[in-house]
Design an enzyme around this catalytic site. Structure first.
Site, short mmCIF file in Angstrom:
data_model
loop_
_atom_site.label_atom_id
_atom_site.label_comp_id
_atom_site.label_asym_id
_atom_site.label_seq_id
_atom_site.Cartn_x
_atom_site.Cartn_y
_atom_site.Cartn_z
N HIS A 37 0.83 -1.21 0.00
CA HIS A 37 0.00 0.00 0.00
C HIS A 37 0.87 1.27 0.00
O HIS A 37 0.70 2.16 -0.84
CB HIS A 37 -0.92 -0.02 1.23
CG HIS A 37 -1.79 1.19 1.36
ND1 HIS A 37 -3.10 1.21 0.95
CD2 HIS A 37 -1.53 2.43 1.84
CE1 HIS A 37 -3.61 2.42 1.17
NE2 HIS A 37 -2.68 3.17 1.72
N GLU A 38 1.83 1.33 0.90
CA GLU A 38 2.67 2.53 0.99
C GLU A 38 3.54 2.68 -0.26
O GLU A 38 3.79 3.79 -0.72
CB GLU A 38 3.53 2.51 2.26
CG GLU A 38 2.76 2.42 3.58
CD GLU A 38 1.67 3.49 3.76
OE1 GLU A 38 1.71 4.53 3.08
OE2 GLU A 38 0.77 3.26 4.58
N CYS A 49 -7.71 3.96 -3.41
CA CYS A 49 -8.51 3.35 -4.47
C CYS A 49 -9.82 2.88 -3.87
O CYS A 49 -9.87 2.46 -2.72
CB CYS A 49 -7.71 2.16 -5.03
SG CYS A 49 -8.51 1.29 -6.36
ZN LIG Z 1 -2.75 5.19 2.10
ZN LIG Z 2 -6.71 0.00 -7.04
#
Ligand SMILES: [Zn+2]
Ligand SMILES: [Zn+2]
Length: 173
Positions: free
Chosen positions: A123-124, A134
Site C-alpha cells: 500500500h505505501e 482506491c
Molecule cells: Zn494510504
Molecule cells: Zn486500485
C-alpha cells in the site's frame, strides 16, 4: 529494460525479525516482479519520539529518511516496530508521501502478522509510485486499523497495477 532493473530497498529501523524482511521482499517479487535489497539496520528512531503521545512521529521519520542517500535503490520501504502517529490520527499502520522516496511500515499494531505487514508495505509503495487511495477491491484502499486492513486484498486492482508498472518503467527508463 525490465521491471527487474528496478530496485527496492528494504530498510530495517531497530531490530526487525528477518521473517518480516523475507515475506515483504517476497510479496514485492510476487506481486510486481521487482527485486529488493535488505539494507543495513538503522538505530531505533529516538529522534522521532513524542514524549506527550508516547508514540513516534511518522512525518519526522519520513523527513529523516528522505534526506538519506540510498545509492542503488529507486524507492525505500522502512520497517519499524514502533507505534507511529501523524497529528490528525491517533495512530497509523504506515505512512508515505505521494511520489516520495521512502515509506514507513509499522509492525507495532499488526499482532505479529507478517502478511499484514506485507499488505501495508504494498500500500505505501503504491503512494511512492504516485497512487492515491482506491475505491476498488485493492490493496490501495484506505484502512485505518487492522480490521479494515484484513478486509482488503493483498493485491492491486488492474488499474493500480497498470499505473505502478507504467511508473516503474518510466523510473528505470
Ligand atoms: Zn494510504
Ligand atoms: Zn486500485
Amino acid at each position: 529494460m525490465s521491471l527487474a532493473d528496478f530496485c527496492l530497498g528494504i530498510q530495517p529501523v531497530g531490530e526487525i525479525d528477518p521473517v518480516y524482511l523475507k515475506i515483504i521482499a517476497g510479496s514485492f517479487l510476487g506481486e510486481l516482479r521487482i527485486k529488493s535489497v535488505i539494507l543495513p539496520c538503522l538505530d531505533p528512531p529516538e529522534y522521532a519520539f513524542d514524549k506527550r503521545r508516547i508514540q513516534y512521529n511518522a512525518g519526522t521519520m519520513i523527513n529523516q529518511l528522505e534526506q538519506m542517500k540510498f545509492k542503488e535503490c529507486n524507492k525505500v520501504i522502512a520497517l519499524v516496530d514502533a507505534d507511529l502517529f501523524i497529528p490528525v490520527f491517533s495512530f497509523v499502520l504506515g505512512e508515505a508521501r505521494i511520489g516520495g522516496t521512502s515509506a514507513l511500515v509499522s509492525f507495532y499494531r499488526l499482532q505479529k502478522n507478517p502478511g499484514r505487514a506485507a499488505k501495508v508495505a504494498l500500500h505505501e509503495f503504491g503512494h511512492l509510485m504516485n497512487l492515491d487511495h482506491c475505491r476498488h477491491s485493492c490493496v490501495m484502499k484506505f484502512s485505518k486499523n487492522i480490521e479494515q486492513l484484513d478486509s482488503i486484498p493483498a493485491i492491486y486492482c488492474n488499474y493500480c497495477l497498470d499505473h505502478i508498472r507504467y511508473m516503474i518503467s518510466a523510473t528505470i527508463g
